[in-house]
Each structure stands twice: as structure tokens, then as C-alpha cells.
Design a protein around this motif. Structure first.
Motif, mmCIF file in Angstrom:
data_model
loop_
_atom_site.group_PDB
_atom_site.id
_atom_site.type_symbol
_atom_site.label_atom_id
_atom_site.label_comp_id
_atom_site.label_asym_id
_atom_site.label_seq_id
_atom_site.Cartn_x
_atom_site.Cartn_y
_atom_site.Cartn_z
ATOM 1 N N ALA A 2 0.836 -1.198 0.000
ATOM 2 C CA ALA A 2 0.000 0.000 0.000
ATOM 3 C C ALA A 2 0.873 1.252 0.000
ATOM 4 O O ALA A 2 1.904 1.307 0.680
ATOM 5 C CB ALA A 2 -0.917 -0.003 1.218
ATOM 6 N N PRO A 4 1.891 4.921 1.097
ATOM 7 C CA PRO A 4 1.725 5.478 2.447
ATOM 8 C C PRO A 4 1.036 6.834 2.459
ATOM 9 O O PRO A 4 1.016 7.565 1.467
ATOM 10 C CB PRO A 4 3.170 5.618 2.925
ATOM 11 C CG PRO A 4 3.931 5.924 1.673
ATOM 12 C CD PRO A 4 3.260 5.109 0.580
ATOM 13 N N HIS A 29 -7.831 4.374 6.967
ATOM 14 C CA HIS A 29 -7.728 3.914 5.590
ATOM 15 C C HIS A 29 -6.872 2.653 5.445
ATOM 16 O O HIS A 29 -6.690 2.170 4.324
ATOM 17 C CB HIS A 29 -7.152 5.023 4.709
ATOM 18 C CG HIS A 29 -8.087 6.177 4.503
ATOM 19 N ND1 HIS A 29 -9.093 6.172 3.568
ATOM 20 C CD2 HIS A 29 -8.182 7.378 5.126
ATOM 21 C CE1 HIS A 29 -9.752 7.313 3.607
ATOM 22 N NE2 HIS A 29 -9.224 8.068 4.549
ATOM 23 N N VAL A 31 -3.615 2.230 5.747
ATOM 24 C CA VAL A 31 -2.401 2.470 4.974
ATOM 25 C C VAL A 31 -1.264 2.781 5.943
ATOM 26 O O VAL A 31 -1.497 3.224 7.078
ATOM 27 C CB VAL A 31 -2.584 3.637 3.979
ATOM 28 C CG1 VAL A 31 -3.655 3.303 2.945
ATOM 29 C CG2 VAL A 31 -2.911 4.947 4.693
ATOM 30 N N PHE A 86 -0.500 8.347 -0.640
ATOM 31 C CA PHE A 86 -1.963 8.371 -0.503
ATOM 32 C C PHE A 86 -2.441 9.809 -0.357
ATOM 33 O O PHE A 86 -3.441 10.217 -0.940
ATOM 34 C CB PHE A 86 -2.344 7.540 0.728
ATOM 35 C CG PHE A 86 -3.807 7.416 0.964
ATOM 36 C CD1 PHE A 86 -4.558 6.458 0.286
ATOM 37 C CD2 PHE A 86 -4.449 8.232 1.877
ATOM 38 C CE1 PHE A 86 -5.918 6.335 0.510
ATOM 39 C CE2 PHE A 86 -5.803 8.119 2.112
ATOM 40 C CZ PHE A 86 -6.543 7.163 1.418
#
Length: 272
Positions: A2, A4, A29, A31, A86
Motif C-alpha cells: 500500500a 503510504p 484507511h 495504509v 496516498f
């Protein structure tokens, strides 16, 4: 793996408040959280990062956490991190900014140029800690708000709170008297404000059926409408258009106003 959520730290209290906010956001989320300290030259970086990491662990013990010290100017370092993030999370004012500034120079520069959403963490603790159960998104006419609406819906979904979509409008000068306006002014006048909201939400809201969405159509300046709505919000979301032929985003006067004066955290979401 994922991508970050990245938070910039510099040792200021505002940046540590951003760490607190980002740690909870990363857990929401699911993450990782990546802490970045950019400095030239290196002065006490290890101690500063250790304090920030401890603060993040205290806010969210289950957090996947990493950190990095970059030896370059903060704005450039964070913009580089934002190419694979993200979102970027920043405090409203850094350690090096003058006390009288409403918004730090790094936060403003990154908000205006990042490739990913940028959240500037503002406001008192009640606004940072999700007291109000509301996310507000500003919706403008045209295509500029689509990504912001999507971001805001996702935030309301993970927070299990309501979404308030706000569209401010005014009659273009000369719209009600001859000669008739042309171009964008005529299009804006002929397009009912409620339809602007309906079109922005159509399709996107259907993906988040659990989110209660309310609509606010306000006649008047957009900055006033958004700041008023933000007084009862945990997060204010605005979109930013990409400038043709130039690097960065078109923040505009409205986004500048809310970045400087919003009572709550504010997310600037680039148009995709």
C-alpha cells in the motif's frame, strides 16, 4: 504494498498535531504512515524524528510506521514524496515561519503544487478530533470538483459520518438585462445551482450508499459559504484545477482564503 500517507514534521507543535491527525487517518484507511523530516543542514534530526514517531504510536498503537530524513528543502522533499503517496499531511505553520503568518510557506507551496491530495491540519482540538461528525466539500460548476467529491465521499465513508456538499453561486453581472451575456456567464446563469450539485454527486454517491449526503445551495461568495459550513465540520475538502501549460495547480482566491482561515483541517484535492 500500500502506498503510504506521508506527514511532514519539523518539530513545531503544528507539525506534531499533524502527526496526531495523520496517525488516526492512516488507521482509518488501513495504509502505512511515513514521517518525513527535510532539513538543510542536519540539526538534531534523529531526536526530532524519534519524538514524532512516539507521538504517532501514542495516537494509533497499531499503526504501520516508518520515517525518513531528507537533506533538501522541505517543499521540494515533500513534493517528491507526494508522487507516490496516498496524501500529504502538513501542519498549518512550520517552525521557521513567522508567528504572524496564518499559513506556513511550505504548506502553501506544497498545497499549490502536489500531485496528490494535501491536508493542512488546522483548528482547535475539537476540530481535529472528529467531534462534529461531518465532512464538507465545495462543489463548483464544471469538471473541477469531481475528484474532490470522490475524496470527500471516501472520507465520510471511513469516518461513518455525513457529507455536506456546498455550491455557492451568484447571478453573473448583466445576466438579467440586455444585452444578454455570452460564453461561461450565460452557461452559469442557465444552469440551475441545484443541478450543479446533482451532477457532481451523481454516480459517485451511489458507490457510498452508507453515507448520508446533504446539499447546500448558497447565493453569495464561495469563500464565505465554505468557511461558514466548515464551522461545523471535521474536514473541509476543496478541488484544485491543473493549470494548462504550467506546473502546479490553480488554487484560486477561494482556496487561498479557506487555506488561511478554515477552522478545521482542509484537504486540497487536485483534479485528475
Amino acid at each position: 504494498m500500500a502506498i503510504p500517507l506521508v506527514v511532514g514534521v519539523d518539530g513545531s507543535e503544528a507539525s506534531l498535531e499533524a502527526v496526531d491527525w495523520a496517525a488516526v487517518e492512516a488507521v482509518r484507511h488501513d495504509v502505512p504512515l511515513h514521517l518525513v523530516y527535510a532539513v538543510v543542514p542536519d540539526h538534531g534530526a534523529a531526536d526530532l524524528i524519534a519524538v514524532a514517531m512516539e507521538r504517532a504510536r501514542k495516537s494509533a498503537p497499531s499503526l504501520r510506521l516508518s520515517s525518513e530524513v531528507l537533506h533538501e528543502d522541505p517543499a521540494s522533499a515533500l513534493l517528491g514524496q507526494g508522487r507516490n503517496a496516498f496524501a500529504l499531511v502538513l501542519g498549518y505553520r512550520g517552525r521557521g515561519d513567522l508567528a504572524g503568518l496564518l499559513l506556513g510557506s511550505v504548506s502553501l507551496a506544497v498545497s499549490a503544487r502536489a500531485d496528490c491530495p494535501v491536508v493542512v491540519v488546522r483548528g482547535e482540538a475539537e476540530y481535529r478530533n472528529g467531534r462534529f461528525g461531518s465532512v464538507v466539500v465545495g462543489v463548483e460548476d464544471g469538471e473541477g470538483s469531481g475528484t474532490a467529491v470522490q475524496f470527500a465521499l471516501r472520507e465520510a465513508h471511513v469516518r461513518r459520518c455525513r457529507l455536506v456538499a456546498v455550491h455557492a453561486w451568484s447571478v453573473p453581472p448583466g445576466a438579467l438585462s440586455p444585452p444578454p451575456p455570452s460564453g461561461y456567464a450565460l452557461e452559469a446563469h442557465c444552469r440551475p445551482p441545484a443541478q450543479v450539485l446533482d451532477d457532481a454527486l451523481r454516480g459517485r454517491a451511489e458507490r457510498y450508499r452508507s453515507v448520508t449526503v446533504s446539499r447546500q445551495v448558497v447565493e453569495g461568495p464561495a469563500r464565505q459559504a465554505l468557511l461558514a459550513a466548515a464551522t461545523g465540520a471535521d474536514l473541509l475538502v476543496v478541488g484544485a484545477r491543473r493549470r494548462r501549460g504550467h506546473l502546479g495547480l490553480q488554487l484560486g482566491l477561494v482556496n487561498h482564503a479557506v487555506l488561511h482561515h478554515a477552522p478545521c483541517p482542509i484537504a486540497v484535492v487536485p483534479q485528475m
